[in-house]
Write a protein that holds these residues in place. Structure first.
Motif, PDB file in Angstrom:
ATOM      1  N   SER A  18       0.865  -1.005  -0.073  1.00 60.15           N
ATOM      2  CA  SER A  18      -0.142  -0.093   0.058  1.00 60.15           C
ATOM      3  C   SER A  18       0.778   0.994  -0.065  1.00 60.15           C
ATOM      4  N   ILE A  19       1.772   1.254   0.973  1.00 58.75           N
ATOM      5  CA  ILE A  19       2.804   2.400   0.879  1.00 58.75           C
ATOM      6  C   ILE A  19       3.523   2.596  -0.506  1.00 58.75           C
ATOM      7  N   LEU A  20       3.859   1.616  -0.945  1.00 64.07           N
ATOM      8  CA  LEU A  20       4.475   1.708  -2.539  1.00 64.07           C
ATOM      9  C   LEU A  20       3.655   2.334  -3.546  1.00 64.07           C
ATOM     10  N   TYR A  21       2.416   1.771  -3.512  1.00 61.11           N
ATOM     11  CA  TYR A  21       1.296   2.729  -4.199  1.00 61.11           C
ATOM     12  C   TYR A  21       1.038   4.181  -4.037  1.00 61.11           C
ATOM     13  N   ILE A  22       1.109   4.278  -2.503  1.00 65.21           N
ATOM     14  CA  ILE A  22       0.795   5.559  -2.231  1.00 65.21           C
ATOM     15  C   ILE A  22       2.069   6.584  -2.772  1.00 65.21           C
ATOM     16  N   LEU A  23       3.020   6.013  -2.551  1.00 64.37           N
ATOM     17  CA  LEU A  23       4.236   6.750  -2.990  1.00 64.37           C
ATOM     18  C   LEU A  23       4.480   6.924  -4.522  1.00 64.37           C
ATOM     19  N   LEU A  24       4.165   6.121  -5.283  1.00 65.90           N
ATOM     20  CA  LEU A  24       4.092   6.113  -6.768  1.00 65.90           C
ATOM     21  C   LEU A  24       3.044   6.897  -7.087  1.00 65.90           C
ATOM     22  N   ILE A  25       2.042   7.096  -6.537  1.00 67.28           N
ATOM     23  CA  ILE A  25       0.777   8.149  -6.666  1.00 67.28           C
ATOM     24  C   ILE A  25       1.445   9.586  -6.536  1.00 67.28           C
ATOM     25  N   ALA A  26       2.007   9.624  -5.255  1.00 72.09           N
ATOM     26  CA  ALA A  26       2.576  11.110  -4.827  1.00 72.09           C
ATOM     27  C   ALA A  26       3.773  11.505  -5.700  1.00 72.09           C
ATOM     28  N   LYS A  73      12.641   3.698  -3.072  1.00 74.99           N
ATOM     29  CA  LYS A  73      13.682   2.788  -3.365  1.00 74.99           C
ATOM     30  C   LYS A  73      14.009   2.122  -1.855  1.00 74.99           C
ATOM     31  N   THR A  74      13.767   2.918  -0.678  1.00 80.85           N
ATOM     32  CA  THR A  74      13.606   2.273   0.695  1.00 80.85           C
ATOM     33  C   THR A  74      12.862   0.907   0.694  1.00 80.85           C
ATOM     34  N   ILE A  84      16.601  -2.584   5.483  1.00 82.94           N
ATOM     35  CA  ILE A  84      16.467  -1.351   5.070  1.00 82.94           C
ATOM     36  C   ILE A  84      17.872  -0.841   5.002  1.00 82.94           C
ATOM     37  N   ARG A  85      18.377  -0.471   4.132  1.00 84.94           N
ATOM     38  CA  ARG A  85      19.540   0.115   3.642  1.00 84.94           C
ATOM     39  C   ARG A  85      19.863   1.597   4.434  1.00 84.94           C
ATOM     40  N   LEU A  86      21.185   1.737   5.144  1.00 85.20           N
ATOM     41  CA  LEU A  86      21.491   2.971   5.865  1.00 85.20           C
ATOM     42  C   LEU A  86      21.634   3.881   4.705  1.00 85.20           C
ATOM     43  N   VAL A  87      22.014   3.523   3.594  1.00 81.63           N
ATOM     44  CA  VAL A  87      22.492   4.526   2.481  1.00 81.63           C
ATOM     45  C   VAL A  87      21.074   5.530   2.169  1.00 81.63           C
ATOM     46  N   TYR A  88      20.020   4.330   1.801  1.00 80.04           N
ATOM     47  CA  TYR A  88      18.760   5.210   1.271  1.00 80.04           C
ATOM     48  C   TYR A  88      18.236   5.988   2.465  1.00 80.04           C
ATOM     49  N   ILE A  89      18.250   5.599   3.595  1.00 80.39           N
ATOM     50  CA  ILE A  89      17.738   6.461   4.684  1.00 80.39           C
ATOM     51  C   ILE A  89      18.524   7.682   4.863  1.00 80.39           C
ATOM     52  N   THR A  90      19.735   7.630   4.888  1.00 77.16           N
ATOM     53  CA  THR A  90      20.812   8.969   4.946  1.00 77.16           C
ATOM     54  C   THR A  90      20.522   9.783   3.474  1.00 77.16           C
ATOM     55  N   LYS A 134      31.778   3.030   1.963  1.00 74.60           N
ATOM     56  CA  LYS A 134      33.295   2.670   2.046  1.00 74.60           C
ATOM     57  C   LYS A 134      33.356   1.265   2.690  1.00 74.60           C
ATOM     58  N   TYR A 135      32.794   1.086   3.987  1.00 69.09           N
ATOM     59  CA  TYR A 135      32.743  -0.028   4.783  1.00 69.09           C
ATOM     60  C   TYR A 135      31.551  -0.857   4.765  1.00 69.09           C
ATOM     61  N   PRO A 136      30.961  -1.286   3.574  1.00 64.44           N
ATOM     62  CA  PRO A 136      29.710  -1.954   3.418  1.00 64.44           C
ATOM     63  C   PRO A 136      29.501  -3.294   4.400  1.00 64.44           C
ATOM     64  N   ASN A 137      28.524  -3.692   4.819  1.00 63.05           N
ATOM     65  CA  ASN A 137      28.129  -4.596   5.705  1.00 63.05           C
ATOM     66  C   ASN A 137      28.282  -6.036   4.690  1.00 63.05           C
ATOM     67  N   THR A 138      29.248  -6.783   5.155  1.00 62.18           N
ATOM     68  CA  THR A 138      29.711  -7.873   3.892  1.00 62.18           C
ATOM     69  C   THR A 138      28.405  -9.112   4.216  1.00 62.18           C
ATOM     70  N   ASP A 139      27.894  -9.151   5.408  1.00 62.53           N
ATOM     71  CA  ASP A 139      26.808 -10.227   5.632  1.00 62.53           C
ATOM     72  C   ASP A 139      25.661  -9.981   4.997  1.00 62.53           C
ATOM     73  N   GLY A 140      25.406  -8.763   4.770  1.00 60.05           N
ATOM     74  CA  GLY A 140      24.188  -8.127   4.025  1.00 60.05           C
ATOM     75  C   GLY A 140      22.880  -8.360   4.769  1.00 60.05           C
ATOM     76  N   LYS A 141      23.122  -8.330   6.232  1.00 65.83           N
ATOM     77  CA  LYS A 141      22.020  -8.320   7.173  1.00 65.83           C
ATOM     78  C   LYS A 141      21.341  -6.871   7.462  1.00 65.83           C
ATOM     79  N   ASN A 142      22.537  -6.069   7.904  1.00 65.26           N
ATOM     80  CA  ASN A 142      21.847  -4.654   8.361  1.00 65.26           C
ATOM     81  C   ASN A 142      22.697  -3.669   7.592  1.00 65.26           C
ATOM     82  N   ASN A 143      22.525  -3.812   6.115  1.00 67.29           N
ATOM     83  CA  ASN A 143      23.201  -2.769   5.599  1.00 67.29           C
ATOM     84  C   ASN A 143      22.361  -1.232   5.431  1.00 67.29           C
TER      85      ASN A 143
END
Length: 143
Positions: A18-26, A73-74, A84-90, A134-143
């Motif tokens: 639902s949020i994705l469709y609301i964001l797409l409409i916005a 994108k988030t 949730i990737r930290l890069v998108y939030i920042t 520069k220092y990405p999370n290599t395990d892919g859990k909390n990136n």
């Protein structure tokens, strides 16, 4: 027997859907508004009339669309990878701060202390973004 994990996953899936469709409409509405504003400014300049829509409205519209795209994108990344990737939030937060600085400086109602605090916030967010790239999370859990 009710499996609470399945209920939770189903609710989260529908909420993010639902949020994705609301964001797409916005995003679409914001883009149409931006096109209208630019067209109106162009029409007024070519006609030699007074411009009722200012340049800051276009800048704020563009920055708002970028914020919505980063939020989109988030949520897409969360739906695909369940994280949730930290890069998108920042990125989204940096754009929000830049938008507030642009609006405040243009209307000349912002205090220098507030600009200084937002600038320090931008510096910290930039450092966080730089370190997360520069220092990405290599395990892919909390990136």
């Amino acid at each position: 027997m009710i499996n609470h994990d399945q209920v939770f996953d189903t609710v989260i899936r529908y909420v993010t859907f639902s949020i994705l469709y609301i964001l797409l409409i916005a995003i679409i509405v914001g883009l149409l508004n931006l096109i209208y504003n630019v067209g109106y400014i162009t029409y007024e300049i070519l006609g030699g009339n007074f411009i009722h829509i200012s340049f800051i409205d276009v800048v704020v519209g563009v920055l708002t669309i970028f914020i919505l795209i980063d939020l989109f994108k988030t949520f897409v990344d969360y739906r695909e990878h369940k994280r949730i990737r930290l890069v998108y939030i920042t990125d989204a937060t940096i754009l929000i701060v830049m938008r507030e600085i642009a609006v405040g400086v243009y209307v000349s109602r912002i205090e220098y202390e507030f600009i200084l605090s937002l600038s320090i916030l931008l510096l910290v967010l930039g450092i966080i973004r730089l370190l997360s790239v520069k220092y990405p999370n290599t395990d892919g859990k909390n990136n």
